[in-house]
Design a protein around this motif. Structure first.
Motif, PDB file in Angstrom:
ATOM      1  N   LYS A   1       0.821  -1.207   0.000  1.00 20.68           N
ATOM      2  CA  LYS A   1       0.000   0.000   0.000  1.00 20.68           C
ATOM      3  C   LYS A   1       0.853   1.254   0.000  1.00 20.68           C
ATOM      4  CE  LYS A   1      -3.797   2.204   2.532  1.00 20.68           C
ATOM      5  NZ  LYS A   1      -4.760   2.055   3.642  1.00 20.68           N
ATOM      6  N   TYR A   2       1.940   1.227   0.775  1.00 20.13           N
ATOM      7  CA  TYR A   2       2.786   2.429   0.893  1.00 20.13           C
ATOM      8  C   TYR A   2       4.063   2.313   0.065  1.00 20.13           C
ATOM      9  CZ  TYR A   2      -0.527   3.445   4.555  1.00 20.13           C
ATOM     10  OH  TYR A   2      -1.680   3.697   5.243  1.00 20.13           O
ATOM     11  N   ARG A   3       4.107   1.266  -0.791  1.00 14.73           N
ATOM     12  CA  ARG A   3       5.164   1.112  -1.785  1.00 14.73           C
ATOM     13  C   ARG A   3       6.572   1.101  -1.174  1.00 14.73           C
ATOM     14  NH1 ARG A   3       2.914   4.993  -6.738  1.00 14.73           N
ATOM     15  NH2 ARG A   3       0.902   3.946  -6.931  1.00 14.73           N
ATOM     16  N   VAL A   4       6.712   0.288  -0.136  1.00 15.57           N
ATOM     17  CA  VAL A   4       8.016   0.096   0.486  1.00 15.57           C
ATOM     18  C   VAL A   4       8.200  -1.388   0.756  1.00 15.57           C
ATOM     19  CG1 VAL A   4       8.080   2.378   1.565  1.00 15.57           C
ATOM     20  CG2 VAL A   4       7.094   0.438   2.824  1.00 15.57           C
ATOM     21  N   GLN A   5       9.422  -1.785   1.062  1.00 17.63           N
ATOM     22  CA  GLN A   5       9.688  -3.135   1.516  1.00 17.63           C
ATOM     23  C   GLN A   5       9.218  -3.269   2.969  1.00 17.63           C
ATOM     24  OE1 GLN A   5      10.867  -5.707  -0.370  1.00 17.63           O
ATOM     25  NE2 GLN A   5      10.671  -4.228  -2.079  1.00 17.63           N
ATOM     26  N   PRO A   6       8.824  -4.486   3.395  1.00 21.02           N
ATOM     27  CA  PRO A   6       8.374  -4.647   4.794  1.00 21.02           C
ATOM     28  C   PRO A   6       9.382  -4.101   5.803  1.00 21.02           C
ATOM     29  CG  PRO A   6       7.878  -6.626   3.545  1.00 21.02           C
ATOM     30  CD  PRO A   6       8.684  -5.752   2.631  1.00 21.02           C
ATOM     31  N   GLU A   7      10.677  -4.317   5.518  1.00 18.44           N
ATOM     32  CA  GLU A   7      11.705  -3.863   6.459  1.00 18.44           C
ATOM     33  C   GLU A   7      11.762  -2.333   6.570  1.00 18.44           C
ATOM     34  OE1 GLU A   7      12.110  -5.923   3.980  1.00 18.44           O
ATOM     35  OE2 GLU A   7      12.576  -7.861   4.899  1.00 18.44           O
ATOM     36  N   GLU A   8      11.175  -1.626   5.612  1.00 19.44           N
ATOM     37  CA  GLU A   8      11.217  -0.160   5.603  1.00 19.44           C
ATOM     38  C   GLU A   8      10.031   0.476   6.326  1.00 19.44           C
ATOM     39  OE1 GLU A   8      11.390   0.731   1.478  1.00 19.44           O
ATOM     40  OE2 GLU A   8      13.481   0.142   1.244  1.00 19.44           O
ATOM     41  N   LEU A   9       9.078  -0.339   6.784  1.00 18.73           N
ATOM     42  CA  LEU A   9       7.885   0.208   7.447  1.00 18.73           C
ATOM     43  C   LEU A   9       8.208   0.995   8.717  1.00 18.73           C
ATOM     44  CD1 LEU A   9       5.358  -2.733   6.931  1.00 18.73           C
ATOM     45  CD2 LEU A   9       5.215  -0.432   5.940  1.00 18.73           C
ATOM     46  N   PRO A  10       9.123   0.518   9.597  1.00 13.29           N
ATOM     47  CA  PRO A  10       9.435   1.332  10.797  1.00 13.29           C
ATOM     48  C   PRO A  10       9.992   2.718  10.454  1.00 13.29           C
ATOM     49  CG  PRO A  10      10.195  -0.912  11.094  1.00 13.29           C
ATOM     50  CD  PRO A  10       9.781  -0.789   9.660  1.00 13.29           C
ATOM     51  N   ALA A  11      10.885   2.796   9.452  1.00 14.05           N
ATOM     52  CA  ALA A  11      11.440   4.101   9.064  1.00 14.05           C
ATOM     53  C   ALA A  11      10.352   5.006   8.515  1.00 14.05           C
ATOM     54  CB  ALA A  11      12.550   3.903   8.026  1.00 14.05           C
ATOM     55  N   LEU A  12       9.418   4.430   7.756  1.00 14.85           N
ATOM     56  CA  LEU A  12       8.313   5.225   7.218  1.00 14.85           C
ATOM     57  C   LEU A  12       7.449   5.772   8.345  1.00 14.85           C
ATOM     58  CD1 LEU A  12       6.760   6.159   4.697  1.00 14.85           C
ATOM     59  CD2 LEU A  12       5.470   4.010   4.803  1.00 14.85           C
ATOM     60  N   ALA A  13       7.180   4.939   9.325  1.00 15.02           N
ATOM     61  CA  ALA A  13       6.384   5.392  10.468  1.00 15.02           C
ATOM     62  C   ALA A  13       7.084   6.521  11.221  1.00 15.02           C
ATOM     63  CB  ALA A  13       6.106   4.217  11.411  1.00 15.02           C
ATOM     64  N   GLN A  14       8.408   6.404  11.394  1.00 21.49           N
ATOM     65  CA  GLN A  14       9.164   7.460  12.071  1.00 21.49           C
ATOM     66  C   GLN A  14       9.116   8.765  11.285  1.00 21.49           C
ATOM     67  OE1 GLN A  14      10.383   7.499  15.038  1.00 21.49           O
ATOM     68  NE2 GLN A  14      11.297   9.534  14.853  1.00 21.49           N
ATOM     69  N   GLN A  15       9.208   8.643   9.966  1.00 21.11           N
ATOM     70  CA  GLN A  15       9.122   9.837   9.114  1.00 21.11           C
ATOM     71  C   GLN A  15       7.767  10.507   9.281  1.00 21.11           C
ATOM     72  OE1 GLN A  15      10.058   9.022   4.998  1.00 21.11           O
ATOM     73  NE2 GLN A  15       8.832  10.746   4.304  1.00 21.11           N
ATOM     74  N   TRP A  16       6.707   9.713   9.325  1.00 23.52           N
ATOM     75  CA  TRP A  16       5.375  10.286   9.517  1.00 23.52           C
ATOM     76  C   TRP A  16       5.234  10.939  10.896  1.00 23.52           C
ATOM     77  CZ3 TRP A  16       2.306   5.467   7.386  1.00 23.52           C
ATOM     78  CH2 TRP A  16       2.348   5.484   5.985  1.00 23.52           C
ATOM     79  N   ARG A  17       5.788  10.294  11.913  1.00 22.02           N
ATOM     80  CA  ARG A  17       5.707  10.883  13.262  1.00 22.02           C
ATOM     81  C   ARG A  17       6.375  12.246  13.307  1.00 22.02           C
ATOM     82  NH1 ARG A  17       7.305   5.599  14.690  1.00 22.02           N
ATOM     83  NH2 ARG A  17       5.519   4.344  15.422  1.00 22.02           N
ATOM     84  N   GLU A  18       7.590  12.350  12.696  1.00 25.19           N
ATOM     85  CA  GLU A  18       8.307  13.635  12.704  1.00 25.19           C
ATOM     86  C   GLU A  18       7.514  14.709  11.972  1.00 25.19           C
ATOM     87  OE1 GLU A  18      12.088  12.729  11.012  1.00 25.19           O
ATOM     88  OE2 GLU A  18      12.804  11.614  12.784  1.00 25.19           O
ATOM     89  N   ARG A  19       6.932  14.331  10.832  1.00 23.09           N
ATOM     90  CA  ARG A  19       6.125  15.300  10.085  1.00 23.09           C
ATOM     91  C   ARG A  19       4.897  15.710  10.881  1.00 23.09           C
ATOM     92  NH1 ARG A  19       5.616  19.685   7.246  1.00 23.09           N
ATOM     93  NH2 ARG A  19       3.776  19.710   5.890  1.00 23.09           N
ATOM     94  N   LEU A  20       4.267  14.738  11.547  1.00 27.01           N
ATOM     95  CA  LEU A  20       3.093  15.044  12.352  1.00 27.01           C
ATOM     96  C   LEU A  20       3.456  15.951  13.516  1.00 27.01           C
ATOM     97  CD1 LEU A  20       0.082  14.528  12.737  1.00 27.01           C
ATOM     98  CD2 LEU A  20       0.657  12.496  14.089  1.00 27.01           C
TER      99      LEU A  20
END
Length: 551
Positions: A314-333
């Protein structure tokens, strides 16, 4: 102070090894003889700009090394320790090379250094005033920098700039929050929903590896059980089971070994194989007994893996990249939430402005006495430089807050009595500008802690009695530190403690520069040449000797 300068293949210099003395030294010679080239070479060793044109024609590289006494005090010594550079027996050798391609290398006491390090070390050792330095003083930023240096306000200047940047950053965030509140709210809502979705997945990298390993085992459980069972039968059950065959064979060879000792090694190998086969049989039985067909657990794992893979797709990343994506969203939020409240941002911006104004007031308080002192001292120097009645003022005028503070710094001058003070940039006479610029350089250099001061034809545009006064000013500076001056004025040269003549010579079809230290008799000849030009008379020599005798 500067002790030695070694130059190889620099412009029109082939080889020069120069040893410098203390006090005030004059470098003289015909126009174009290469006087300023020596200072250009020294500037290169001090971290100045280098270019391929500096390499002597037909040579591969130019090489310049300058040896200085390590200045008293802990400043430079502490810097060398911080930079992990050696300080050899109170000396500092700065070396620089430039090759034909314009590539540069630098060393400090024989250790490779960056150009920035070379330049930083050079700032502790020497200060070069070029012949056009007074033109730089026409710029308001140069005037402000000079005043701040005299005030010793470097740290305050940096803090004012930092406080101003923070204030402006918060103001910008406040304006953005006011202008984009609707779109910001939508983005915050989307990010919060996406984060909740990922949190529900509960992805963990270490757990992901364990889940995949367990899934692979359960997915192939039937095959594993069947294979383990077949191996157990082959090793331990039936007439032809491996363990039984090896046991019987071990007994036969043991009996035969009683008749022939040469079979002892064979028997030992078969016995070891029998032991290992038996251990493998026991391990396989334990493994078989642990294996379990658990369809429920397998289905659970497959659902877990499917949820993770769906989120990754759904978010066009590898499974291993999901934590980094979540951290990026938290910082933006976090950023959006920090800017979601214009009133809160306005309060933060107001606090930042107050902090800026406080440190800016400290900077103003440091500038004011330095401005008064500098005004008085430069005005006094102007009186000696044939500008009787002239006035000088370092004016501080309130202005809109900026990264430079809350006042503009402007040098104002009245070259003659009765004239109004005007901006230095509007002084019409080039001669007046030269003299005022020289006064500024001499006064500010006097307060400098740098042990070597270098003046490159700063006396351009003056002559006569003023030139003699300039020479005396430089000689006075030379009482406290080393002063080197490239000059074309005999009055200035005559005030020096020592003098070198720079000249050109022809060698093998090349024009080269050479340097000759002058004794007393040679100084008379050189000063006479500077006075009289081509035809030097006995009267000119007498005049030169008289000038030198007045030192």
């Amino acid at each position: 102070m500067l002790r030695r300068l070694t130059i190889r293949d620099f412009v029109i210099v082939d080889r020069l090894d120069l040893e410098f003395a203390a006090g005030f030294g004059a470098l003289t010679g015909e126009t174009g003889a290469g006087k300023s080239i020596l200072l250009d070479a020294l500037g290169l060793a001090l971290g100045g700009r280098g270019e391929a044109a500096m390499v002597r024609s037909g040579r591969e590289r130019a090489d310049v090394a300058a040896e200085f006494d390590l200045p008293a005090g802990e400043g430079l010594a502490a810097w060398l320790v911080e930079q992990e550079l050696p300080a050899d027996e109170g000396m500092l050798i700065l070396r620089r090379t430039i090759d034909m391609g314009g590539r540069s290398r630098a060393w400090i006491n024989g250790v490779a250094a960056t150009l920035a390090q070379l330049r930083a070390a050079g700032e502790w050792l020497a200060d070069i005033h070029g012949q056009h330095a007074h033109h730089a003083l026409l710029r308001t930023d140069a005037q402000r920098a000079l005043l701040d240096a005299q005030a010793g306000a470097g740290a305050l200047v940096a803090e004012v700039a930092a406080r101003h940047r923070e204030w402006q950053r918060l103001l910008r965030l406040q304006r953005e929050a006011e202008a984009d509140s609707a779109s910001s709210a939508r983005e915050r809502e989307l990010l919060a929903w996406q984060l909740r979705e990922l949190e529900q997945v509960g992805f963990d990298i270490e757990e992901w590896a364990e889940i995949n390993a367990e899934h692979a085992r359960l997915a192939h459980a039937a095959s594993l059980i069947e294979g383990a069972e077949a191996a157990v039968v082959a090793l331990g059950e039936g007439e032809l089971a491996v363990c039984s065959v090896l046991g019987r064979l071990d007994g036969r060879i043991a009996a035969l070994a009683d008749f022939d000792a040469g079979l002892a090694d064979v028997r030992e190998l078969i016995s070891a194989a029998a032991i290992q086969a038996d251990e493998a049989l026991h391990a396989l039985r334990r493994y078989r007994d642990r294996l379990d067909l658990d369809p429920g657990r397998l289905a659970e794992l497959e659902r877990r893996i499917a949820a993770v893979m769906e989120a990754a797709r759904k978010y066009r990343v590898q499974p291993e990249e999901l934590p980094a994506l979540a951290q990026q969203w938290r910082e933006r939020l976090d950023t959006l939430e920090a800017t979601a409240d214009p009133a809160r941002l306005a309060a933060a911006a107001q606090a930042a402005r107050a902090a800026f104004e406080s440190v800016a007031a400290e900077l103003t308080a440091a500038r004011l006495p330095a401005a008064r002192r500098l005004s008085e001292e430069i005005a006094a120097a102007m009186q000696d430089l044939a500008m009787a009645g002239g006035r000088f003022e370092v004016a501080l005028t309130p202005c809109a807050p900026s990264a430079a503070g809350v006042e503009e710094v402007e040098f104002r001058v009245a070259a003659n009595a009765g004239q109004p003070l005007r901006s230095l940039a509007k002084v019409a006479s080039g001669g007046e500008l030269s003299r005022i610029g020289l006064a500024i350089q001499v006064i500010t250099s006097r307060d400098s802690a740098v042990p070597t001061l270098i003046f490159d034809e700063v006396d351009v545009g003056i002559g006569g009695r003023v030139a003699e006064i300039v020479g005396k000013l430089l000689a006075r500076l030379g009482q406290d530190r080393q002063v080197l001056c490239v000059t074309h004025l005999p009055q200035v040269a005559a005030c020096a403690d020592w003098q070198w003549r720079i000249a050109k010579r022809e060698q093998g079809g090349e024009t080269l520069s050479e340097v000759a230290p002058l004794d007393d008799a040679a100084r008379v000849e050189e000063v006479a040449r500077m006075l009289g030009g081509v035809n030097i008379t006995a009267t000119t020599r007498e005049h030169a000797a008289e000038m030198l005798g007045r030192r």
